[in-house]
Design a protein around this motif. Structure first.
Motif, short mmCIF file in Angstrom:
data_model
loop_
_atom_site.label_atom_id
_atom_site.label_comp_id
_atom_site.label_asym_id
_atom_site.label_seq_id
_atom_site.Cartn_x
_atom_site.Cartn_y
_atom_site.Cartn_z
N TRP A 171 0.80 -1.21 0.00
CA TRP A 171 0.00 0.00 0.00
C TRP A 171 0.84 1.27 0.00
CZ3 TRP A 171 -4.91 0.45 -1.14
CH2 TRP A 171 -5.79 -0.60 -0.91
N ARG A 172 1.91 1.29 0.76
CA ARG A 172 2.71 2.52 0.90
C ARG A 172 3.67 2.75 -0.25
NH1 ARG A 172 3.46 2.01 7.37
NH2 ARG A 172 1.36 2.68 7.84
N ASN A 173 3.63 1.88 -1.25
CA ASN A 173 4.52 2.05 -2.40
C ASN A 173 3.79 2.00 -3.74
OD1 ASN A 173 7.20 2.38 -3.51
ND2 ASN A 173 7.05 0.25 -4.20
N VAL A 174 2.47 2.00 -3.73
CA VAL A 174 1.74 1.97 -4.99
C VAL A 174 0.73 3.11 -5.07
CG1 VAL A 174 1.99 -0.52 -5.39
CG2 VAL A 174 0.01 0.33 -4.15
N VAL A 175 0.54 3.58 -6.28
CA VAL A 175 -0.46 4.62 -6.55
C VAL A 175 -1.16 4.30 -7.86
CG1 VAL A 175 0.72 6.48 -5.29
CG2 VAL A 175 1.23 6.11 -7.71
N SER A 176 -2.32 4.91 -8.04
CA SER A 176 -3.03 4.82 -9.31
C SER A 176 -2.37 5.79 -10.28
CB SER A 176 -4.49 5.24 -9.14
OG SER A 176 -5.15 4.42 -8.23
N THR A 177 -2.29 5.39 -11.53
CA THR A 177 -1.70 6.27 -12.52
C THR A 177 -2.34 6.05 -13.89
OG1 THR A 177 0.41 7.04 -13.47
CG2 THR A 177 0.18 4.70 -13.11
N CYS A 178 -2.19 7.03 -14.73
CA CYS A 178 -2.64 6.88 -16.11
C CYS A 178 -1.50 6.25 -16.92
CB CYS A 178 -3.03 8.24 -16.71
SG CYS A 178 -1.68 9.43 -16.85
N GLU A 179 -1.82 5.74 -18.06
CA GLU A 179 -0.83 5.04 -18.89
C GLU A 179 0.31 5.97 -19.32
OE1 GLU A 179 1.14 3.53 -22.37
OE2 GLU A 179 -0.39 5.08 -22.52
N PRO A 180 0.04 7.22 -19.77
CA PRO A 180 1.16 8.09 -20.16
C PRO A 180 2.14 8.40 -19.02
CG PRO A 180 -0.89 8.92 -21.08
CD PRO A 180 -1.26 7.81 -20.12
N CYS A 181 1.61 8.67 -17.82
CA CYS A 181 2.51 8.93 -16.68
C CYS A 181 3.29 7.69 -16.29
CB CYS A 181 1.72 9.46 -15.48
SG CYS A 181 1.16 11.17 -15.66
N ASN A 182 2.63 6.54 -16.30
CA ASN A 182 3.30 5.29 -15.96
C ASN A 182 4.43 5.01 -16.96
OD1 ASN A 182 3.81 2.99 -14.48
ND2 ASN A 182 2.04 1.86 -15.23
N ARG A 183 4.14 5.23 -18.22
CA ARG A 183 5.15 4.99 -19.26
C ARG A 183 6.31 5.97 -19.13
NH1 ARG A 183 3.52 6.69 -24.45
NH2 ARG A 183 1.49 5.91 -23.84
N TYR A 184 5.99 7.26 -18.87
CA TYR A 184 7.04 8.27 -18.74
C TYR A 184 7.93 8.01 -17.53
CZ TYR A 184 9.47 12.66 -18.17
OH TYR A 184 10.46 13.61 -18.02
N LYS A 185 7.35 7.66 -16.40
CA LYS A 185 8.14 7.40 -15.20
C LYS A 185 9.02 6.18 -15.38
CE LYS A 185 7.90 6.30 -10.33
NZ LYS A 185 8.31 4.91 -10.41
N ASP A 186 8.49 5.18 -16.06
CA ASP A 186 9.22 3.97 -16.41
C ASP A 186 9.81 3.31 -15.16
OD1 ASP A 186 10.07 2.10 -18.33
OD2 ASP A 186 12.01 3.10 -18.56
N ASP A 187 11.05 2.94 -15.19
CA ASP A 187 11.70 2.19 -14.11
C ASP A 187 12.54 3.13 -13.24
OD1 ASP A 187 12.24 -0.18 -12.73
OD2 ASP A 187 14.08 -0.52 -13.85
N ARG A 188 11.97 4.31 -12.94
CA ARG A 188 12.69 5.30 -12.15
C ARG A 188 11.85 5.69 -10.94
NH1 ARG A 188 13.46 9.76 -16.77
NH2 ARG A 188 11.28 9.18 -17.08
N THR A 189 12.48 6.33 -9.97
CA THR A 189 11.72 6.91 -8.86
C THR A 189 11.11 8.21 -9.38
OG1 THR A 189 13.57 8.23 -8.04
CG2 THR A 189 13.36 5.96 -7.16
#
Length: 189
Positions: A123-141
């Motif tokens: 719970w303390r490490n997950v959030v809801s996101t849209c596909e563009p933001c998820n793709r942009y953030k990728d494998d980074r903090t």
């Protein structure tokens, strides 16, 4: 026919346990397991008519009931299971990066600290996101990606989970549960 709301079941000490449907509540009333009632809303249930008197049967049940049974053992330190549906409700159907309103089918689960970098699926490490933001953030903090969270992820307690779990919650039930939910400042800095 109107929809009969679910009843908030408490243990005898006043801790929330679960939502029950009207059938289970009626059973608790008839087996004399109700310790006390706490709601301001009454739900009137009507049955059939007596063959002898012609009088229609009625039962008024409370929207919040405390029960004398072993229910309390389930309420201790319960952390709701992290599911896509519960995360969607916790985050209010918003992308926690850009604030876009998401439908359930559009929402993606995003790990704030990527799992490849030791982040947990919790719970303390997950959030809801849209596909563009998820793709942009990728494998980074978020810091590495130059993104800010709109709200901090948190682990809901039982009262918060019960609020999230019932889309047709009555005002008195909401108020009762909100008193048990911790005051949180979720805005990310």
């Amino acid at each position: 026919m109107s929809v009969i709301p679910r009843i908030l079941k408490l243990d005898a000490g006043g801790l929330p346990v679960e939502w029950v449907d009207w059938r289970e509540a009626v059973s608790l009333y008839f087996t004399d397991k109700i310790a006390w009632e706490a709601g301001t809303e009454k739900i009137l249930l009507r049955g059939g008519r007596s063959r002898d008197t012609g009088i229609r049967s009625e039962l008024s049940i409370d929207s919040i009931i405390a029960v004398r049974d072993r229910s309390h053992r389930f309420a201790r330190n319960l952390v709701p299971t992290l599911t896509r549906r519960e995360l969607f409700h916790r985050d209010g159907g918003l992308c926690m990066y850009c604030g876009t309103h998401l439908s359930f089918s559009q929402m993606q689960i995003e790990h704030v600290v990527p799992r490849s970098k030791g982040g947990e699926h919790a719970w303390r490490n997950v959030v809801s996101t849209c596909e563009p933001c998820n793709r942009y953030k990728d494998d980074r903090t978020p810091e590495q990606a130059g993104m800010k969270l709109l709200a901090l992820p948190y682990e809901p307690n039982l009262a918060e989970w019960l609020i999230l779990a019932n889309r047709r919650i009555l005002a008195d039930q909401q108020a009762f549960l909100e008193r048990l939910a911790p005051r949180r400042v979720r805005v990310a800095s």
